[in-house]
Design an enzyme around this catalytic site. Structure first.
Site, PDB file in Angstrom:
ATOM      1  N   SER A 118      11.019  -6.494  -1.269  1.00 32.63           N
ATOM      2  CA  SER A 118      10.097  -6.775  -0.172  1.00 32.63           C
ATOM      3  C   SER A 118      10.003  -8.271   0.086  1.00 32.63           C
ATOM      4  O   SER A 118      10.131  -9.084  -0.844  1.00 32.63           O
ATOM      5  CB  SER A 118       8.710  -6.241  -0.517  1.00 32.63           C
ATOM      6  OG  SER A 118       7.733  -6.701   0.386  1.00 32.63           O
ATOM      7  N   TYR A 172       1.328  -6.141  -5.572  1.00 32.46           N
ATOM      8  CA  TYR A 172       2.475  -5.456  -4.980  1.00 32.46           C
ATOM      9  C   TYR A 172       3.697  -6.370  -4.969  1.00 32.46           C
ATOM     10  O   TYR A 172       4.779  -5.995  -5.439  1.00 32.46           O
ATOM     11  CB  TYR A 172       2.151  -4.992  -3.559  1.00 32.46           C
ATOM     12  CG  TYR A 172       3.380  -4.546  -2.801  1.00 32.46           C
ATOM     13  CD1 TYR A 172       4.094  -3.418  -3.200  1.00 32.46           C
ATOM     14  CD2 TYR A 172       3.851  -5.271  -1.704  1.00 32.46           C
ATOM     15  CE1 TYR A 172       5.236  -3.020  -2.535  1.00 32.46           C
ATOM     16  CE2 TYR A 172       4.986  -4.872  -1.023  1.00 32.46           C
ATOM     17  CZ  TYR A 172       5.675  -3.753  -1.444  1.00 32.46           C
ATOM     18  OH  TYR A 172       6.823  -3.364  -0.782  1.00 32.46           O
ATOM     19  N   LYS A 208       7.389  -6.112  -7.183  1.00 34.70           N
ATOM     20  CA  LYS A 208       8.741  -6.116  -6.624  1.00 34.70           C
ATOM     21  C   LYS A 208       9.586  -7.245  -7.218  1.00 34.70           C
ATOM     22  O   LYS A 208      10.784  -7.063  -7.492  1.00 34.70           O
ATOM     23  CB  LYS A 208       8.672  -6.239  -5.095  1.00 34.70           C
ATOM     24  CG  LYS A 208       8.171  -4.985  -4.405  1.00 34.70           C
ATOM     25  CD  LYS A 208       9.101  -3.809  -4.653  1.00 34.70           C
ATOM     26  CE  LYS A 208       8.710  -2.577  -3.894  1.00 34.70           C
ATOM     27  NZ  LYS A 208       9.622  -1.437  -4.134  1.00 34.70           N
TER      28      LYS A 208
END
Length: 322
Positions: free
Chosen positions: A117, A141, A145
């Site tokens: 991402s 988040y 990643k």
């Protein structure tokens, strides 16, 4: 080749599965249906129901289906939820990937395409974000990643795995109405939800250092994103030494205000003006990809513009909600 697509019943995963099938690849889907739907998996595609955290299930899947590589899309991806539930995100995204990689090593599966991402970059202060821009994620988040990328890199070095980590920018649109995004977490469906409920869409902040004062983002059509996955699988199929980290974007910035106005134009729902609210904490002014490296490495380039994204998303919205 045969590819196991984790999360293959979700919004992005479904598009990737169809793109792989269209390219002549064999596919197996693994999904726990936490956000995916069984009816989105084509009937001819073998379906394994369960989680990447289930090592025994993964071992059996690799044995039963003679998988050559993995396209790992299954993950939790909502930034606010990751802030509220960081341990959950580390379990699902980091531990889930660790278990998957361990199963791959045990089964001698040596290729993986990883859904990363643009969140790994955090708040970069550059006009174009390239793959060498420092990674400074600002939420769990994005951290999950980036840790995933590190884990894949180390495993590849130790066990001879080839990989492509694809750093998605802002995904929108649909390849067909029935494949549209059913969640209301990204800008386009959030605006559609407001407009169709006769409520004003919300713009957070209009005092950024950008041409119209609103945040600028790089939007990528989900069909182009799926084709990037196909290009990555093709490269890994012929290059056992591939170690790739690639942005997937258009290299063009669109402001939030421009996107909202485009959605109002496409839908014809122009009677309700957007509502301006103060900035949200942690929103960078501009995040736009440099997409040169993926073109050089994979021969891939985005084909669809923002109008294509909005028109296809609107068709899907109407089809799903009558």
């Amino acid at each position: 080749m045969k590819w196991l697509v984790t999360g293959g019943a979700g919004y992005i995963g479904t598009h990737v599965v169809r793109a792989l099938l269209a390219a002549g690849e064999d596919v197996v889907v693994l999904d726990d249906f936490s956000t995916g739907a069984r009816e989105r998996v084509p009937e001819k595609v073998p379906l394994v129901v369960g989680s990447v955290l289930d090592r025994a299930l993964l071992d059996e899947t690799f044995r039963a289906h003679a998988v050559d590589g993995v396209v790992h899309i299954a993950a939790k991806k909502q930034v606010p939820e990751s802030v509220a539930r960081p341990l959950y995100y580390y379990e699902e995204n980091v531990e889930g990937l660790r278990v998957l990689l361990a199963a791959m090593v045990a089964a001698d599966v040596t290729r993986v395409v990883f859904s990363s991402s643009a969140a790994v970059y955090g708040m970069p202060d550059v006009d174009l974000v390239d793959e060498d821009t420092p990674c400074l994620p600002i939420n769990p988040y994005g951290e999950s990643k980036l840790v995933g990328e590190w884990m894949i890199k180390a495993t590849a070095r130790a066990h001879g795995i080839s990989y492509a980590a694809l750093r998605y920018f802002n995904v929108a649109g649909a390849g067909a109405p029935e494949l549209a995004d059913e969640g209301v977490f990204n800008l386009v469906p959030m605006v559609l939800e407001k407009l169709t409920a006769d409520q004003p869409p919300v713009i957070f902040g209009d005092d950024y250092d950008t041409p119209d004062g609103t945040c600028v983002r790089d939007f990528i059509h989900v069909v182009d994103l799926a084709e990037a996955h196909v290009a990555a699988t093709r490269r890994l199929g012929t290059d056992p030494d591939a170690r790739l980290v690639l942005n997937v974007g258009r290299g063009e910035g669109t402001s939030v205000r421009e996107m909202v106005e485009l959605i109002r134009e496409v839908t014809g729902l122009r009677d309700i003006a957007p509502e301006l609210r103060p900035r949200r904490a942690g929103d960078p002014a501009r995040v736009v990809a440099s997409a040169d490296r993926i073109t050089t490495e994979l021969g891939w380039k985005a084909r669809h513009d923002t109008a294509d994204m909005v028109e296809s998303a609107w068709a899907g919205w109407r089809a799903q909600r009558g």
